[in-house]
Write a protein that holds these residues in place. Structure first.
Motif, mmCIF file in Angstrom:
data_model
loop_
_atom_site.group_PDB
_atom_site.id
_atom_site.type_symbol
_atom_site.label_atom_id
_atom_site.label_comp_id
_atom_site.label_asym_id
_atom_site.label_seq_id
_atom_site.Cartn_x
_atom_site.Cartn_y
_atom_site.Cartn_z
ATOM 1 N N THR A 382 0.820 -1.216 0.000
ATOM 2 C CA THR A 382 0.000 0.000 0.000
ATOM 3 C C THR A 382 0.850 1.261 0.000
ATOM 4 N N ILE A 383 2.139 1.144 0.381
ATOM 5 C CA ILE A 383 3.017 2.331 0.342
ATOM 6 C C ILE A 383 4.229 2.135 -0.558
ATOM 7 N N THR A 384 4.516 0.897 -0.977
ATOM 8 C CA THR A 384 5.733 0.657 -1.757
ATOM 9 C C THR A 384 5.477 0.380 -3.234
ATOM 10 N N THR A 385 4.228 0.133 -3.609
ATOM 11 C CA THR A 385 3.927 -0.124 -5.019
ATOM 12 C C THR A 385 3.008 0.966 -5.551
ATOM 13 N N THR A 386 3.193 1.339 -6.823
ATOM 14 C CA THR A 386 2.409 2.428 -7.425
ATOM 15 C C THR A 386 1.880 1.996 -8.791
ATOM 16 N N TYR A 387 0.736 2.572 -9.169
ATOM 17 C CA TYR A 387 0.044 2.142 -10.385
ATOM 18 C C TYR A 387 -0.660 3.327 -11.045
ATOM 19 N N ASN A 388 -0.957 3.183 -12.349
ATOM 20 C CA ASN A 388 -1.888 4.100 -12.999
ATOM 21 C C ASN A 388 -3.271 3.827 -12.408
ATOM 22 N N VAL A 389 -3.968 4.875 -11.985
ATOM 23 C CA VAL A 389 -5.221 4.647 -11.257
ATOM 24 C C VAL A 389 -6.446 5.139 -12.011
ATOM 25 N N GLY A 390 -6.262 5.859 -13.114
ATOM 26 C CA GLY A 390 -7.404 6.281 -13.909
ATOM 27 C C GLY A 390 -8.160 7.457 -13.313
ATOM 28 N N SER A 391 -9.464 7.483 -13.564
ATOM 29 C CA SER A 391 -10.289 8.675 -13.331
ATOM 30 C C SER A 391 -10.467 9.062 -11.870
ATOM 31 N N SER A 392 -10.003 8.263 -10.937
ATOM 32 C CA SER A 392 -10.128 8.615 -9.520
ATOM 33 C C SER A 392 -9.502 9.967 -9.213
ATOM 34 N N ASP A 493 4.386 7.204 8.964
ATOM 35 C CA ASP A 493 5.476 6.841 9.874
ATOM 36 C C ASP A 493 5.968 5.417 9.626
ATOM 37 N N LEU A 494 6.402 5.185 8.409
ATOM 38 C CA LEU A 494 6.989 3.911 7.988
ATOM 39 C C LEU A 494 8.101 4.223 6.991
ATOM 40 N N PRO A 495 9.163 3.408 6.965
ATOM 41 C CA PRO A 495 10.255 3.669 6.014
ATOM 42 C C PRO A 495 9.943 3.151 4.615
ATOM 43 N N ASN A 496 10.737 3.603 3.666
ATOM 44 C CA ASN A 496 10.742 3.076 2.295
ATOM 45 C C ASN A 496 9.444 3.331 1.525
ATOM 46 N N GLU A 497 8.798 4.438 1.804
ATOM 47 C CA GLU A 497 7.591 4.773 1.046
ATOM 48 C C GLU A 497 7.978 5.231 -0.353
ATOM 49 N N SER A 498 7.220 4.783 -1.342
ATOM 50 C CA SER A 498 7.481 5.159 -2.731
ATOM 51 C C SER A 498 6.702 6.423 -3.075
ATOM 52 N N SER A 499 7.314 7.267 -3.916
ATOM 53 C CA SER A 499 6.621 8.475 -4.357
ATOM 54 C C SER A 499 5.929 8.275 -5.699
#
Length: 688
Positions: A382-392, A493-499
């Motif tokens: 939920t904090i380390t992976t990122t995706y195209n999310v569309g119309s949201s 408050d967790l490490p290694n969050e992806s931007s």
């Protein structure tokens, strides 16, 4: 004739002066010796005996973790342990002690390497080992063309498997204990055995400590998880005894007073709150004589286990959400065109203070041993992976248009598709007519967002003609999106969050893709922060999974007094006029509660008055099966859903992402199947 006067001799006077001086010096010396003996005698006697006071730090259990209802999530399980502290013993003394200890305990030697066994063989067979060196090699050694290390390596290389097999089980057991001894650092307790130490072993070692210098019996601990794997990837891990301090952070921890073999948090909450969870070590003063033998020990401080963390997560809700994700994923895998579907994520936040109510993720993986598919916790995704999310993201697009001065509440735009020269037609899923901003959100118009991007970029659109946008168009849009949390770290408050990933192109077509969520990538937590910002009226709240830090109470699961409360943090406030946010909130409410809204059919009739936005994005697959497709991965559809409820005075904000939900054109509604059940469950549990 006058007699000459006799000359007087000075010799007796000088001699007397010399004697007197010697007398005075001896007197001073005698007085000094007497003073030293009487006043400082005891001090010099202790110095002669060379007693040494050494303070040894013994680790203490880590702090516990509790859920929001004060139920233990992470605890410490006590274990019997046998330790060794090197007080300056020689190798022979350590080996003698190891051999004695080997007769009292069972120590598994299966983990010994072949090299370690060869070292033992050389120690026990020195003549045979020396005979493996040729006369020529000895000559080279004397000529300083070979070093000691070179000769030792030659011996090691020439030891046969048959010779290694000469070592007895008793030899290997004693040597494995010695190796544990030697891994420790001087004056630092080293765990020799803490797995399966029987009561009999513990007792007999305790009874024989006087004949086992450096050996002690104590209580060790290991982490236990009340709810098994639930939220495990977020809770994190602690280094094992044999790991000690991480090599890449060794200097940092040593500067803080850690021992090299201390166990520390190495991931997620255990790492993020290491300084809180670690506690204060017990201190024992050990007095040794000049031979290094322990004369006495004295407890200086009993130490104190680490402080406890109280999380914002309700484990009942977390378990319920995880169950929903699992059930829906397995069911979806049985439907057509879902070969690449393998994961889904849900984040629930309190939009008013940023408290994480749930962060859940599940991933289907193939067991490498059995080849069967199995479900795995992936809350960390939920904090380390990122995706195209569309119309949201279209709510952020409308607000960006307001801020840039290219839209006003009520601005109307024709939904006719956009055609740029030499590019395919870009349009909505169907022609939606002439729309205002609210209905553009309700019906999810792509074209409305395209025109917003063109206006931000100061473009002059004409059908089937070239289109140029200002070079800083993407920068304007992304800076605005970041103020909602999209494309920037949320600060959790967790490490290694992806931007997330940002596209590099400045082409007009890609800027249009950006404002409908089909160019840059975002994490589930970023989506949750974004929808929370709109839900609460414009404050981007910092998400936090720790609610409180509590003082520990040993020997009980009760919580001590509050040491620190984690207070809500506003990272920024959206620069918007009051009416702007209300327009977007109205559009989001119509998405769910007015006929024709893209979520209306799924949420019609619910009692909790939801608002939010749906999202579908065409993306290229980049999952674990990516290598099968060569340079051209297949197109897949990502599904997302952002929701808050009630639409006035919201209590919860939700983000759902289902990457690679399906291939083709038949939408399986995975985002709705999961999101609707989660929201229903939240309010059912809240009202019960």
């Amino acid at each position: 004739m006058e007699k000459k006067k006799k000359k007087k001799s000075h010799f007796p006077f000088r001699l007397n002066l010399l004697f007197f001086s010697v007398f005075m010096l001896f007197s001073i010396l005698i007085l000094r010796l007497g003073f030293v003996q009487i006043v400082y005698g005891e001090n010099f006697k202790r110095e002669l005996e060379r007693k040494e006071d050494i303070t040894i730090n013994n680790p203490v259990p880590r702090g516990k973790m509790f859920d929001s209802n004060h139920r233990v999530i992470v605890d410490n399980v006590p274990k019997r342990a046998i330790t060794y502290t090197n007080m300056g013993a020689s190798q022979k003394e350590m080996l003698d002690t190891a051999e004695k200890l080997a007769k009292l305990i069972v120590k598994n030697s299966d983990k010994m390497t072949e090299r370690e066994k060869k070292d033992l063989w050389i120690l026990k067979n020195q003549k045979e080992a020396d005979s493996k060196i040729t006369d020529k090699e000895t000559t080279l050694f004397k000529a300083k063309k070979l070093k000691d290390n070179d000769l030792y390596k030659l011996k090691i290389d020439r030891i046969t498997e048959e010779e290694i097999n000469q070592l007895t089980a008793e030899d290997l057991e004693a040597w494995s204990i010695y190796l544990e001894f030697s891994r420790g650092y001087k004056f630092t307790p080293q765990i020799v055995k803490n797995e399966d130490v029987t009561p009999e072993e513990f007792a007999i070692v305790s009874e024989n400590l006087q004949s086992l210098p450096g050996v002690d019996t104590t209580t060790d601990w290991e982490r236990s998880y009340t709810f098994d794997t639930t939220l495990k990837s977020i809770l994190g891990n602690v280094t094992k005894t044999e790991e000690g301090l991480p090599a890449d952070q060794l200097d940092h921890f040593l500067s803080l007073g850690y021992n090299r073999n201390d166990r520390v948090g190495k991931s997620q909450l255990e790492l993020q709150y290491e300084d809180i969870l670690h506690g204060h070590k017990a201190k024992v003063k050990t007095v040794t004589d000049k031979q290094g033998n322990v004369i006495e020990t004295e407890v200086v401080s009993n130490g104190k286990r680490g402080k406890d963390l109280v999380l914002t997560v309700d484990m009942d809700l977390q378990i319920a959400v995880e169950k929903i994700i699992e059930e829906e994923l397995w069911a979806l895998k049985k439907t057509p065109n879902t070969a690449l579907l393998d994961r889904a994520y849900v984040v629930l936040l309190d939009p008013n203070n940023g408290a994480v109510l749930t962060m859940a993720g599940k991933r289907i993986v193939k067991n490498s041993m059995t080849g069967k598919l199995e479900m795995q916790d992936d809350a960390l995704g939920t904090i380390t992976t990122t995706y195209n999310v569309g119309s949201s993201v279209k709510g952020a697009t409308i607000l960006t248009g307001y801020k840039a001065g290219v839209l006003k509440p009520g601005t109307r735009i024709d939904d006719t598709g956009i055609k740029i020269k030499d590019t395919p037609l870009k349009k909505s899923y169907s022609y939606l007519g002439i729309l205002n901003d609210v209905d553009a959100l309700k019906l999810s118009s792509n074209v409305y967002m395209f025109h917003t991007a063109i206006r931000i970029g100061k473009g002059n659109y004409q059908f089937d003609q070239p289109l140029n946008l200002a070079p800083n168009t993407g920068e304007i849009i992304r800076n605005s999106f970041a103020s909602f949390g999209l494309g920037s770290r949320t600060g959790i408050d967790l490490p290694n969050e992806s931007s997330g990933l940002k596209g590099s192109s400045k082409l007009p077509g890609h800027m249009m893709d950006l404002v409908i969520g089909q160019y840059d990538t975002y994490s589930p937590m970023q989506l949750a922060q974004y929808i929370s910002t709109i839900a609460n009226g414009g404050n981007r709240m910092k998400p936090h999974i720790v609610k409180e830090i509590r003082e520990p109470i040993d020997g009980t699961d009760e919580l001590g007094p509050v040491f620190q409360e984690i207070k809500p943090t506003v990272l920024n406030t959206i620069d918007a006029e009051p009416g702007w946010m209300k327009q977007v909130q109205l559009g989001f409410k119509k998405v769910y509660q007015e006929q024709g809204g893209t979520a209306y059919r799924r949420f019609a009739g619910v009692s909790y008055s939801p608002a939010g936005k749906t999202g579908t994005a065409e993306a290229f697959y980049d999952g674990p099966e990516r290598a099968k497709f060569g340079k051209e991965p297949p197109p897949v559809m990502n599904l997302s859903l952002v929701t808050y409820a009630p639409s006035t005075n919201p209590e919860v904000a939700m983000a759902v992402i289902v990457p690679w939900a399906y291939q083709g054109t038949n939408d399986n509604g995975a985002n709705f199947l999961i999101g609707k059940r989660v929201m229903d469950t939240f309010f059912e549990m809240k009202n019960n």
